[in-house]
Design an enzyme around this catalytic site. Sequence first.
Site, PDB file in Angstrom:
ATOM      1  N   ASP A  36       0.815  -1.220   0.000  1.00 44.91           N
ATOM      2  CA  ASP A  36       0.000   0.000   0.000  1.00 44.91           C
ATOM      3  C   ASP A  36       0.848   1.270   0.000  1.00 44.91           C
ATOM      4  O   ASP A  36       0.430   2.310   0.502  1.00 44.91           O
ATOM      5  CB  ASP A  36      -0.951   0.003   1.195  1.00 44.91           C
ATOM      6  CG  ASP A  36      -0.208  -0.023   2.531  1.00 44.91           C
ATOM      7  OD1 ASP A  36       1.008  -0.287   2.520  1.00 44.91           O
ATOM      8  OD2 ASP A  36      -0.849   0.227   3.572  1.00 44.91           O
ATOM      9  N   HIS A 239      25.310   2.704 -17.461  1.00 43.03           N
ATOM     10  CA  HIS A 239      24.181   3.011 -16.587  1.00 43.03           C
ATOM     11  C   HIS A 239      24.336   2.316 -15.238  1.00 43.03           C
ATOM     12  O   HIS A 239      23.378   1.780 -14.689  1.00 43.03           O
ATOM     13  CB  HIS A 239      22.859   2.638 -17.259  1.00 43.03           C
ATOM     14  CG  HIS A 239      22.531   3.518 -18.425  1.00 43.03           C
ATOM     15  ND1 HIS A 239      21.552   3.212 -19.348  1.00 43.03           N
ATOM     16  CD2 HIS A 239      23.057   4.708 -18.828  1.00 43.03           C
ATOM     17  CE1 HIS A 239      21.499   4.167 -20.268  1.00 43.03           C
ATOM     18  NE2 HIS A 239      22.388   5.091 -19.963  1.00 43.03           N
ATOM     19  N   ASP A 256      27.477  10.838 -13.008  1.00 46.37           N
ATOM     20  CA  ASP A 256      26.484  11.363 -13.953  1.00 46.37           C
ATOM     21  C   ASP A 256      25.217  11.590 -13.144  1.00 46.37           C
ATOM     22  O   ASP A 256      24.552  10.635 -12.738  1.00 46.37           O
ATOM     23  CB  ASP A 256      26.261  10.343 -15.079  1.00 46.37           C
ATOM     24  CG  ASP A 256      25.401  10.891 -16.214  1.00 46.37           C
ATOM     25  OD1 ASP A 256      24.603  11.815 -15.962  1.00 46.37           O
ATOM     26  OD2 ASP A 256      25.502  10.383 -17.342  1.00 46.37           O
ATOM     27  N   ASP A 267      21.525  17.486 -16.450  1.00 51.63           N
ATOM     28  CA  ASP A 267      22.214  16.217 -16.748  1.00 51.63           C
ATOM     29  C   ASP A 267      23.702  16.518 -16.901  1.00 51.63           C
ATOM     30  O   ASP A 267      24.144  16.970 -17.958  1.00 51.63           O
ATOM     31  CB  ASP A 267      21.632  15.615 -18.026  1.00 51.63           C
ATOM     32  CG  ASP A 267      22.196  14.249 -18.354  1.00 51.63           C
ATOM     33  OD1 ASP A 267      22.991  13.729 -17.556  1.00 51.63           O
ATOM     34  OD2 ASP A 267      21.832  13.700 -19.412  1.00 51.63           O
ATOM     35  N   HIS A 346      28.707   5.603 -27.004  1.00 49.34           N
ATOM     36  CA  HIS A 346      27.360   6.189 -26.995  1.00 49.34           C
ATOM     37  C   HIS A 346      27.361   7.426 -27.879  1.00 49.34           C
ATOM     38  O   HIS A 346      28.373   7.793 -28.480  1.00 49.34           O
ATOM     39  CB  HIS A 346      26.924   6.529 -25.568  1.00 49.34           C
ATOM     40  CG  HIS A 346      27.894   7.401 -24.818  1.00 49.34           C
ATOM     41  ND1 HIS A 346      28.047   8.749 -25.051  1.00 49.34           N
ATOM     42  CD2 HIS A 346      28.771   7.094 -23.824  1.00 49.34           C
ATOM     43  CE1 HIS A 346      28.958   9.242 -24.235  1.00 49.34           C
ATOM     44  NE2 HIS A 346      29.430   8.258 -23.492  1.00 49.34           N
ATOM     45  N   HIS A 350      22.021  14.546 -26.429  1.00 44.14           N
ATOM     46  CA  HIS A 350      20.577  14.352 -26.628  1.00 44.14           C
ATOM     47  C   HIS A 350      19.855  15.630 -26.224  1.00 44.14           C
ATOM     48  O   HIS A 350      20.408  16.505 -25.537  1.00 44.14           O
ATOM     49  CB  HIS A 350      20.073  13.158 -25.801  1.00 44.14           C
ATOM     50  CG  HIS A 350      20.430  13.230 -24.342  1.00 44.14           C
ATOM     51  ND1 HIS A 350      19.741  14.000 -23.424  1.00 44.14           N
ATOM     52  CD2 HIS A 350      21.429  12.630 -23.630  1.00 44.14           C
ATOM     53  CE1 HIS A 350      20.282  13.866 -22.224  1.00 44.14           C
ATOM     54  NE2 HIS A 350      21.312  13.051 -22.324  1.00 44.14           N
ATOM     55  N   HIS A 357      16.071  12.528 -21.372  1.00 40.49           N
ATOM     56  CA  HIS A 357      16.234  12.292 -22.805  1.00 40.49           C
ATOM     57  C   HIS A 357      14.958  12.835 -23.434  1.00 40.49           C
ATOM     58  O   HIS A 357      13.990  12.108 -23.639  1.00 40.49           O
ATOM     59  CB  HIS A 357      16.435  10.809 -23.103  1.00 40.49           C
ATOM     60  CG  HIS A 357      17.806  10.319 -22.763  1.00 40.49           C
ATOM     61  ND1 HIS A 357      18.425   9.310 -23.444  1.00 40.49           N
ATOM     62  CD2 HIS A 357      18.701  10.713 -21.821  1.00 40.49           C
ATOM     63  CE1 HIS A 357      19.637   9.088 -22.928  1.00 40.49           C
ATOM     64  NE2 HIS A 357      19.809   9.933 -21.942  1.00 40.49           N
ATOM     65  N   GLU A 385      28.321  15.236 -24.457  1.00 40.36           N
ATOM     66  CA  GLU A 385      28.906  14.298 -23.506  1.00 40.36           C
ATOM     67  C   GLU A 385      29.814  13.252 -24.161  1.00 40.36           C
ATOM     68  O   GLU A 385      29.497  12.065 -24.171  1.00 40.36           O
ATOM     69  CB  GLU A 385      27.805  13.590 -22.720  1.00 40.36           C
ATOM     70  CG  GLU A 385      26.681  13.004 -23.576  1.00 40.36           C
ATOM     71  CD  GLU A 385      25.625  12.303 -22.746  1.00 40.36           C
ATOM     72  OE1 GLU A 385      26.001  11.441 -21.915  1.00 40.36           O
ATOM     73  OE2 GLU A 385      24.432  12.611 -22.923  1.00 40.36           O
ATOM     74  N   TYR A 389      35.818   4.700 -22.725  1.00 39.16           N
ATOM     75  CA  TYR A 389      35.667   3.605 -21.773  1.00 39.16           C
ATOM     76  C   TYR A 389      36.540   2.457 -22.259  1.00 39.16           C
ATOM     77  O   TYR A 389      36.338   1.921 -23.348  1.00 39.16           O
ATOM     78  CB  TYR A 389      34.202   3.161 -21.690  1.00 39.16           C
ATOM     79  CG  TYR A 389      33.260   4.346 -21.570  1.00 39.16           C
ATOM     80  CD1 TYR A 389      32.891   4.844 -20.327  1.00 39.16           C
ATOM     81  CD2 TYR A 389      32.784   4.998 -22.720  1.00 39.16           C
ATOM     82  CE1 TYR A 389      32.061   5.953 -20.219  1.00 39.16           C
ATOM     83  CE2 TYR A 389      31.961   6.099 -22.615  1.00 39.16           C
ATOM     84  CZ  TYR A 389      31.603   6.573 -21.369  1.00 39.16           C
ATOM     85  OH  TYR A 389      30.791   7.675 -21.265  1.00 39.16           O
ATOM     86  N   ARG A 406      33.854  10.467 -18.732  1.00 36.32           N
ATOM     87  CA  ARG A 406      32.780  11.170 -19.464  1.00 36.32           C
ATOM     88  C   ARG A 406      32.689  12.579 -18.903  1.00 36.32           C
ATOM     89  O   ARG A 406      32.763  12.788 -17.693  1.00 36.32           O
ATOM     90  CB  ARG A 406      31.439  10.437 -19.324  1.00 36.32           C
ATOM     91  CG  ARG A 406      30.311  11.110 -20.094  1.00 36.32           C
ATOM     92  CD  ARG A 406      29.099  10.210 -20.304  1.00 36.32           C
ATOM     93  NE  ARG A 406      28.394   9.823 -19.090  1.00 36.32           N
ATOM     94  CZ  ARG A 406      28.423   8.607 -18.560  1.00 36.32           C
ATOM     95  NH1 ARG A 406      29.150   7.637 -19.121  1.00 36.32           N
ATOM     96  NH2 ARG A 406      27.749   8.327 -17.465  1.00 36.32           N
ATOM     97  N   GLU A 408      30.182  15.954 -19.373  1.00 34.64           N
ATOM     98  CA  GLU A 408      28.881  16.317 -19.965  1.00 34.64           C
ATOM     99  C   GLU A 408      28.398  17.653 -19.423  1.00 34.64           C
ATOM    100  O   GLU A 408      28.405  17.890 -18.217  1.00 34.64           O
ATOM    101  CB  GLU A 408      27.858  15.230 -19.634  1.00 34.64           C
ATOM    102  CG  GLU A 408      26.445  15.509 -20.125  1.00 34.64           C
ATOM    103  CD  GLU A 408      25.489  14.394 -19.753  1.00 34.64           C
ATOM    104  OE1 GLU A 408      24.429  14.289 -20.394  1.00 34.64           O
ATOM    105  OE2 GLU A 408      25.791  13.624 -18.801  1.00 34.64           O
TER     106      GLU A 408
END
Length: 443
Positions: A36, A239, A256, A267, A346, A350, A357, A385, A389, A406, A408
């Site tokens: 609940d 991710h 990130d 972002d 990647h 975006h 996104h 970004e 890797y 990375r 960004e």
Amino acid sequence: MENSVFVKRRQQLIAALQPGSVAIICAATEQNRSRDTEYPFRQHSDFWYFTGFNEPDALLILTNRADLPAAQLLCRDKDPAQEVWHGRRLGPLAAADTLQLQAFSLSEQSPLLQQAINGSAAVYLHLTENSALLQQITGQMQLLKQREKRGDIAPTQLVDLAPISAAQRLIKDQSEIAIMRRAGQISAQAHIRAMQYCQPGRFEYQLEAEILHHFALNAARHPAYNSIVGSGANGCILHYTDNSSELKAGDLVLIDAGCELQGYAADISRTFPVAGKFSPEQAELYQLVLDAQYAACNAVKPGSNFAKVSAAAEQVLTEGLLGLGILQGELEQLIRDKACKQYFIHGIGHWLGLDVHDVGAYKVPGPDSAAAEQPFVPGMVLTIEPGLYIPQGSPTEPRWWDLAIRIEDNLLVTSDGHTNLTTAVPKEIDAIEQLMAVNNDPN
């Protein structure tokens, strides 16, 4: 945000419909988390964009028919017994005044939908999102078709609303830009806090906690997405959200994370050394990614597009990887083969907005009907970004293994180029090391 903003947005959408048509947009519904208890409610982005109404289980009906109101909201009734448990409801009476549209009880959904559909040329809705609403509308359309001899008129078209609303949302108005600028500032300061707090022996989730704490302190109670705090080899998982590993000296940590403020996302990605000092290999690879990001950002201006931005970054990355011996071959051929994509796995960026996104086409019809790149125009907000890797076992010297970087930022396209909304958080090597030196100085 002023109600006049939402009124103007509705008017703009209505003007984009075929004459004599209706658009129907559903609010989100609460989602059960366990027994609940529910997840924190998050409004459907389109519904929020056109109403500013943050309650579940509502419906917005828009039309350009002269015989119907332009905008009607169906929402939950006031209910003191429910409100004492689950929070206040606006109710139809207050909603009409507050939101500047006609408002009705959800109990009137069936007759109001039938009234809106009957005689409309086309019905617009999100065809892939709400199967129950789609089923209800198609059922009513079939019923109207059967009753044409009685004077009813069934719509001849069922049209996906998503591309139309997406095109509208792609260009941010001044109220959106102000919110996104603030979201960028909050998120940048949160990244700074994480850098300042970081040291060997602490854990990834503690850096995440610093970030979320700063978000909440500044009225951004929720992140725009699950925060990524990946140290060492974890950074090679794009991710990664376990955020459970111990921070170790000699490793990099890739964060990130961005807040959500009044529905709008920031972002930001930054990469920095756990112990506050880049090793020679880390510094070489980091500077390469930073140079690629600067090249990509420089390509963001009206008339440019994601393909040009990506090409600028890939040129720098390929030259740099070749110079470091991570790639082998002839430069021009490596660029044509997009050889850097082995480690830059990647896209370059975006759209950004109500969704991290965000909606908006990346391809548009060209002059010869072939797909062309969506050109940048002032008011668009996007991320840039680039990243590299190199997981363990890659065909490189082992000294590069488990390095993940990375960087960004969030850019607003302006009439003369762009504005970086997230520039406040350091990304130069010297600036990062200076920021972290206070915490990591044993004295």
